[in-house]
Write a protein that holds these residues in place. Structure first.
Motif, PDB file in Angstrom:
ATOM      1  N   ASP A  27      39.661  50.977  40.069  1.00 38.67           N
ATOM      2  CA  ASP A  27      40.397  50.518  41.249  1.00 38.67           C
ATOM      3  C   ASP A  27      39.957  49.118  41.653  1.00 38.67           C
ATOM      4  N   LEU A  28      38.655  48.843  41.563  1.00 40.36           N
ATOM      5  CA  LEU A  28      38.158  47.505  41.863  1.00 40.36           C
ATOM      6  C   LEU A  28      38.774  46.481  40.919  1.00 40.36           C
ATOM      7  N   GLU A  29      38.797  46.778  39.635  1.00 44.39           N
ATOM      8  CA  GLU A  29      39.338  45.831  38.671  1.00 44.39           C
ATOM      9  C   GLU A  29      40.829  45.583  38.912  1.00 44.39           C
ATOM     10  N   ASP A  30      41.567  46.615  39.295  1.00 40.94           N
ATOM     11  CA  ASP A  30      42.984  46.420  39.610  1.00 40.94           C
ATOM     12  C   ASP A  30      43.157  45.485  40.804  1.00 40.94           C
ATOM     13  N   LEU A  31      42.305  45.620  41.810  1.00 40.71           N
ATOM     14  CA  LEU A  31      42.384  44.726  42.962  1.00 40.71           C
ATOM     15  C   LEU A  31      42.032  43.293  42.579  1.00 40.71           C
ATOM     16  N   VAL A  32      41.030  43.149  41.730  1.00 42.21           N
ATOM     17  CA  VAL A  32      40.573  41.816  41.334  1.00 42.21           C
ATOM     18  C   VAL A  32      41.669  41.052  40.598  1.00 42.21           C
ATOM     19  N   ARG A  33      42.509  41.742  39.884  1.00 43.23           N
ATOM     20  CA  ARG A  33      43.573  41.074  39.108  1.00 43.23           C
ATOM     21  C   ARG A  33      44.662  40.472  40.019  1.00 43.23           C
ATOM     22  N   ILE A  34      44.675  40.833  41.275  1.00 46.17           N
ATOM     23  CA  ILE A  34      45.635  40.263  42.225  1.00 46.17           C
ATOM     24  C   ILE A  34      45.044  38.982  42.796  1.00 46.17           C
ATOM     25  N   GLU A  35      45.755  37.869  42.657  1.00 50.07           N
ATOM     26  CA  GLU A  35      45.222  36.550  43.029  1.00 50.07           C
ATOM     27  C   GLU A  35      45.426  36.280  44.526  1.00 50.07           C
ATOM     28  N   SER A  36      44.698  37.014  45.335  1.00 51.76           N
ATOM     29  CA  SER A  36      44.892  36.964  46.789  1.00 51.76           C
ATOM     30  C   SER A  36      44.102  35.820  47.425  1.00 51.76           C
ATOM     31  N   PHE A 113      40.515  35.806  37.004  1.00 49.56           N
ATOM     32  CA  PHE A 113      41.153  36.988  37.573  1.00 49.56           C
ATOM     33  C   PHE A 113      41.298  38.125  36.560  1.00 49.56           C
ATOM     34  N   GLU A 114      40.515  38.045  35.497  1.00 48.50           N
ATOM     35  CA  GLU A 114      40.448  39.145  34.532  1.00 48.50           C
ATOM     36  C   GLU A 114      39.014  39.657  34.511  1.00 48.50           C
ATOM     37  N   PRO A 115      38.750  40.790  35.170  1.00 48.62           N
ATOM     38  CA  PRO A 115      37.367  41.280  35.252  1.00 48.62           C
ATOM     39  C   PRO A 115      36.762  41.486  33.869  1.00 48.62           C
ATOM     40  N   THR A 116      35.560  40.929  33.686  1.00 53.00           N
ATOM     41  CA  THR A 116      34.906  40.942  32.384  1.00 53.00           C
ATOM     42  C   THR A 116      33.439  41.303  32.569  1.00 53.00           C
ATOM     43  N   GLU A 117      32.959  42.303  31.843  1.00 47.90           N
ATOM     44  CA  GLU A 117      31.564  42.706  31.952  1.00 47.90           C
ATOM     45  C   GLU A 117      30.705  41.960  30.937  1.00 47.90           C
ATOM     46  N   ARG A 118      29.604  41.405  31.426  1.00 50.97           N
ATOM     47  CA  ARG A 118      28.595  40.783  30.571  1.00 50.97           C
ATOM     48  C   ARG A 118      27.226  41.082  31.151  1.00 50.97           C
ATOM     49  N   ASP A 119      26.359  41.660  30.348  1.00 43.51           N
ATOM     50  CA  ASP A 119      24.960  41.871  30.727  1.00 43.51           C
ATOM     51  C   ASP A 119      24.814  42.572  32.071  1.00 43.51           C
ATOM     52  N   GLY A 120      25.619  43.601  32.287  1.00 52.72           N
ATOM     53  CA  GLY A 120      25.469  44.407  33.494  1.00 52.72           C
ATOM     54  C   GLY A 120      26.132  43.857  34.730  1.00 52.72           C
ATOM     55  N   ARG A 121      26.898  42.780  34.567  1.00 54.71           N
ATOM     56  CA  ARG A 121      27.648  42.226  35.702  1.00 54.71           C
ATOM     57  C   ARG A 121      29.137  42.234  35.387  1.00 54.71           C
ATOM     58  N   LEU A 122      29.922  42.389  36.437  1.00 61.10           N
ATOM     59  CA  LEU A 122      31.369  42.301  36.322  1.00 61.10           C
ATOM     60  C   LEU A 122      31.788  40.962  36.925  1.00 61.10           C
ATOM     61  N   TYR A 123      32.328  40.077  36.059  1.00 55.97           N
ATOM     62  CA  TYR A 123      32.654  38.715  36.476  1.00 55.97           C
ATOM     63  C   TYR A 123      34.137  38.587  36.797  1.00 55.97           C
ATOM     64  N   ALA A 124      34.440  38.007  37.932  1.00 50.14           N
ATOM     65  CA  ALA A 124      35.812  37.661  38.328  1.00 50.14           C
ATOM     66  C   ALA A 124      35.765  37.190  39.769  1.00 50.14           C
ATOM     67  N   ARG A 125      36.784  36.421  40.163  1.00 54.08           N
ATOM     68  CA  ARG A 125      36.881  36.029  41.557  1.00 54.08           C
ATOM     69  C   ARG A 125      37.196  37.260  42.410  1.00 54.08           C
ATOM     70  N   ALA A 128      32.867  40.542  43.660  1.00 45.31           N
ATOM     71  CA  ALA A 128      31.850  40.859  44.660  1.00 45.31           C
ATOM     72  C   ALA A 128      32.378  40.586  46.062  1.00 45.31           C
ATOM     73  N   ASP A 129      32.834  39.372  46.291  1.00 44.48           N
ATOM     74  CA  ASP A 129      33.228  38.896  47.628  1.00 44.48           C
ATOM     75  C   ASP A 129      34.742  38.893  47.767  1.00 44.48           C
ATOM     76  N   ASP A 130      35.366  39.917  48.331  1.00 40.37           N
ATOM     77  CA  ASP A 130      34.709  41.071  48.908  1.00 40.37           C
ATOM     78  C   ASP A 130      35.465  42.328  48.518  1.00 40.37           C
ATOM     79  N   LYS A 131      36.134  42.258  47.363  1.00 40.90           N
ATOM     80  CA  LYS A 131      36.859  43.452  46.934  1.00 40.90           C
ATOM     81  C   LYS A 131      35.898  44.567  46.540  1.00 40.90           C
TER      82      LYS A 131
END
Length: 454
Positions: A27-36, A113-125, A128-131
């Motif tokens: 659900d978080l990744e789906d929200l992140v893909r929206i360029e809000s 805006f495409e969530p990507t995991e690297r080394d235990g982190r999920l990267y995307a705008r 974290a802040d704040d979705k």
């Protein structure tokens, strides 16, 4: 599993979080893909789509009411309510669904805006802040399903990243719907990986554009230099007056206050700040005092001719953007008045000074005592396997917290969050530490159970 088990058995809550986590992440990744991006008028439709997506998540959880609202033409927010047992406390859970601009995509190691995991982190705008704040709230609620131990109101704002201009109107218009015993604001962070924190103070903000003018038009620097002052030199002298030789802000009348007794190790400070090897620190006092409870001032923008192609003329006018962080215990009005008086007193050679206020925000100091704070500290310590949370300050500004404190003075306001020192919120490669995120979800579920038992 029955509700009494979850209210009294933290191991059952922990197991439930572990079971739910993959769905929460989806659900978080789906929200992140929206360029809000609320600062971009061209993406206003994406901000609306983001609000609707958040509302649908609450509807899927069978909330009693879910509304997408706005005030005074502001961005859409979501207010949802789900009742708990009769007589149980009401907890307001806040986060925001708008995000910062991603800026230059070339600075990102993966699409912003495409969530990507690297080394235990999920990267995307917005990962974290704040979705992630929204996802953490949802995860904590899903632990209990339809048997919530407390009544819950969700308030997910849509314009935090552009200053929350219509938040006071929203709070006033929906005051009864938003009234709560405890307010959990998930828009801050923790002290370090593995070290939780409650944020108990934040600096306020005064941003202003300053123009210095010495001429009505440019003139030849050879013909008039030495007699007529140019605006760049005059503005430089104004800027130089804003700090003393130690680097402390030199504006008379600003307030400072002591900070918590927290050590910020030098090695960590250098690594997290990105300071170049030879840099020395500005100001006096402990590191956390300078970062949390003393004023700071930065020049964040400058309008002047570029070096390439500059003509041999005296510059008639120059502008700078000043960002003044206001210490807890001060007010934005006092800081603005002190800044104005200082600039006027230090503008040389009779130059014309124009000060234009961009925006202001009040500092916050929270009295983090009482049963709700005791419950939060116990829940955090349990989620982080015995590590007690610290009370930390934040050097940045979240002005809307002061709005909540003013609107709901009887509520206990807890400022929490998912960020850590390497989250890089607002910058390229913003990332969510996934293991810490799981602890945040667990801590909030434990907190809701403890508040119900209070």
């Amino acid at each position: 599993m029955s509700q009494p088990d979850l209210l009294t058995d933290s191991a059952a809550i922990r197991a439930r979080v572990d079971e739910l986590l993959p769905g929460i992440r989806r659900d978080l990744e789906d929200l992140v893909r929206i360029e809000s991006v609320s600062a971009d008028p061209a993406r206003a439709g994406e901000v609306r789509r983001s609000a609707e997506a958040v509302a649908e998540l609450f509807r899927a959880e069978r909330f009693d009411s879910v509304d997408v609202v706005s005030a005074e033409g502001g961005a859409p927010a979501v207010i949802a309510h789900k009742a708990g047992p009769e007589g149980a406390p009401t907890v307001l859970l806040y986060a925001h669904h708008d995000v910062q601009p991603e800026n230059d995509h070339a600075d990102w190691d993966s699409p912003p805006f495409e969530p990507t995991e690297r080394d235990g982190r999920l990267y995307a705008r917005g990962a974290a802040d704040d979705k992630a704040g929204i996802a953490a709230h949802l995860g904590a609620l899903r632990v209990f399903g339809d048997d919530l131990p407390v009544s819950v109101t969700m308030f997910i704002e849509g314009e935090e990243e552009v200053g929350s201009d219509t938040l006071p109107a929203l709070l006033a218009e929906h005051a009864e719907a938003l009234r709560a015993d405890v307010i959990v604001i998930a828009d801050s962070g923790n002290w370090d990986i593995g070290e939780p924190a409650l944020t108990t103070s934040l600096r306020g903000l005064v941003r202003a554009d300053v123009e210095v003018r010495t001429l009505t038009h440019a003139v030849h620097s050879g013909m008039w230099g030495g007699l007529v002052p140019d605006a760049l030199i005059a503005l430089s002298r104004v800027i130089a007056s804003l700090h003393d030789d130690a680097g402390d802000v030199a504006i008379a009348g600003l307030v400072s206050s002591p900070a918590a007794d927290v050590t910020y190790p030098e090695e960590r400070l250098r690594a997290e700040s990105g300071a170049v090897p030879g840099i020395t620190w500005m100001g006096t006092g402990s590191a956390v005092e300078r970062l949390w409870t003393k004023p700071s001032l930065s020049i964040t923008g400058l309008d002047a001719p570029k070096v390439d192609g500059a003509s041999n003329t005296l510059v008639p006018a120059a502008r700078a953007k000043i960002s003044l962080r206001v210490a807890p215990g001060d007010t934005a009005d006092n800081a603005l008045a002190c800044l104005r008086a200082h600039l006027e007193a230090h503008t040389p050679w009779g130059a014309e000074l124009t000060l234009t206020v961009v925006d202001t925000g009040e500092p916050t100091r929270i009295d983090a005592t009482g049963p709700a704070y005791d419950a939060a500290r116990a829940a955090f310590a349990e989620a982080w396997d015995g590590t007690e949370p610290i009370d930390m300050g934040v050097g940045g500004s979240i002005p809307f917290i002061a709005e909540f404190l003013e609107a709901f003075p009887e509520a206990s306001v807890l400022v929490t969050g998912v960020e850590d020192p390497d989250t890089r919120a607002h910058g390229a490669n913003e990332g969510l530490h996934l293991a810490e995120f799981e602890r945040v979800v667990l801590a909030e579920a434990l907190l809701l159970a403890r508040l119900a038992r209070r």
